[in-house]
Motif scaffolding. Structure first.
Motif, mmCIF file in Angstrom:
data_model
loop_
_atom_site.group_PDB
_atom_site.id
_atom_site.type_symbol
_atom_site.label_atom_id
_atom_site.label_comp_id
_atom_site.label_asym_id
_atom_site.label_seq_id
_atom_site.Cartn_x
_atom_site.Cartn_y
_atom_site.Cartn_z
ATOM 1 N N GLY A 1 0.768 -1.163 0.064
ATOM 2 C CA GLY A 1 -0.003 -0.106 -0.193
ATOM 3 C C GLY A 1 0.817 1.158 -0.011
ATOM 4 O O GLY A 1 0.679 2.044 -0.635
ATOM 5 N N THR A 2 1.989 1.271 0.701
ATOM 6 C CA THR A 2 2.933 2.259 0.772
ATOM 7 C C THR A 2 3.336 2.576 -0.393
ATOM 8 O O THR A 2 3.633 3.456 -1.047
ATOM 9 N N ALA A 3 3.778 1.371 -1.133
ATOM 10 C CA ALA A 3 4.484 1.620 -2.349
ATOM 11 C C ALA A 3 3.447 2.146 -3.533
ATOM 12 O O ALA A 3 3.896 3.020 -4.408
ATOM 13 N N ALA A 4 2.283 1.853 -3.344
ATOM 14 C CA ALA A 4 1.009 2.351 -4.294
ATOM 15 C C ALA A 4 1.129 3.666 -4.093
ATOM 16 O O ALA A 4 0.908 4.561 -5.258
ATOM 17 N N VAL B 1 1.631 6.748 -6.879
ATOM 18 C CA VAL B 1 0.777 7.807 -7.230
ATOM 19 C C VAL B 1 1.205 9.099 -6.976
ATOM 20 O O VAL B 1 0.802 9.966 -7.774
ATOM 21 N N LEU B 2 1.979 9.208 -5.874
ATOM 22 C CA LEU B 2 2.514 10.564 -5.767
ATOM 23 C C LEU B 2 3.513 10.995 -6.772
ATOM 24 O O LEU B 2 3.557 12.210 -7.335
ATOM 25 N N GLU C 1 -4.013 14.302 -2.481
ATOM 26 C CA GLU C 1 -3.702 13.527 -1.441
ATOM 27 C C GLU C 1 -4.787 12.341 -1.018
ATOM 28 O O GLU C 1 -4.418 11.214 -0.480
ATOM 29 N N ALA C 2 -6.049 12.775 -1.122
ATOM 30 C CA ALA C 2 -7.217 11.936 -0.684
ATOM 31 C C ALA C 2 -6.979 10.652 -1.783
ATOM 32 O O ALA C 2 -7.217 9.345 -1.199
ATOM 33 N N LEU C 3 -6.903 10.923 -3.009
ATOM 34 C CA LEU C 3 -6.578 9.673 -4.007
ATOM 35 C C LEU C 3 -5.513 9.034 -3.668
ATOM 36 O O LEU C 3 -5.450 7.750 -3.839
ATOM 37 N N LEU C 4 -4.481 9.592 -3.392
ATOM 38 C CA LEU C 4 -3.257 8.655 -2.724
ATOM 39 C C LEU C 4 -3.320 7.816 -1.625
ATOM 40 O O LEU C 4 -3.190 6.785 -1.596
ATOM 41 N N PHE C 5 -4.415 8.239 -0.732
ATOM 42 C CA PHE C 5 -4.802 7.619 0.477
ATOM 43 C C PHE C 5 -5.682 6.431 0.263
ATOM 44 O O PHE C 5 -5.624 5.348 0.537
#
Length: 140
Positions: free
Chosen positions: A14-17, A21-22, A110-114
């Motif tokens: 999840g962190t890698a995803a 995205v970032l 940022e919402a999309l990122l989370f």
């Protein structure tokens, strides 16, 4: 112990995803430079810790209960989708409410990122849980 390792690997996925995205969002906006080290460290911590907590405190108990209730770990796509979207629904709602409050906490990107981070962590955990459940059934 294996379930903990699955949770750890899912949180890392999840962190890698989130970091992907970032990077994609920063270059899609034609930023002259990519995200800096502070951005990477901040988002890595802000996605890894909650994703790990979600895996250990929400996904694992819910999927264990579901597998006992259904008496099997089939079909695998069902468990993957449940962990990725159904169990994440409260998290998605909280993110949407925070976004609708005027961007007080973060913006749409940022919402999309989370959302991407937690959906990938949930899907990874759901699929790995099926693998763990099948293996546990074969062994014992």
């Amino acid at each position: 112990m294996r379930l903990f390792l699955i949770a750890l690997a899912s949180a890392l996925a999840g962190t890698a995803a989130a970091l992907v995205v970032l990077y994609v969002s920063s270059y899609a906006l034609a930023a002259p430079e990519g995200p800096n080290t502070t951005d990477l460290q901040g988002f890595a911590v802000l996605t890894f810790v909650p994703a790990l907590l979600l895996c250990l405190l929400l996904y694992a108990p819910a999927l264990l209960w579901l597998s006992r209730r259904r008496r099997s770990c089939e079909p695998s796509a069902f468990y993957t989708l449940v962990a990725a979207f159904v169990l994440n629904a409260p998290v998605f709602i909280v993110l949407l409410v925070a976004l609708l409050r005027g961007g007080m906490f973060f913006g749409p990107s940022e919402a999309l990122l989370f959302v991407a981070a937690f959906a990938v962590a949930g899907a990874t955990f759901g699929r790995s849980f099926v693998w763990w459940c099948r293996r546990k059934t074969r062994e014992g």
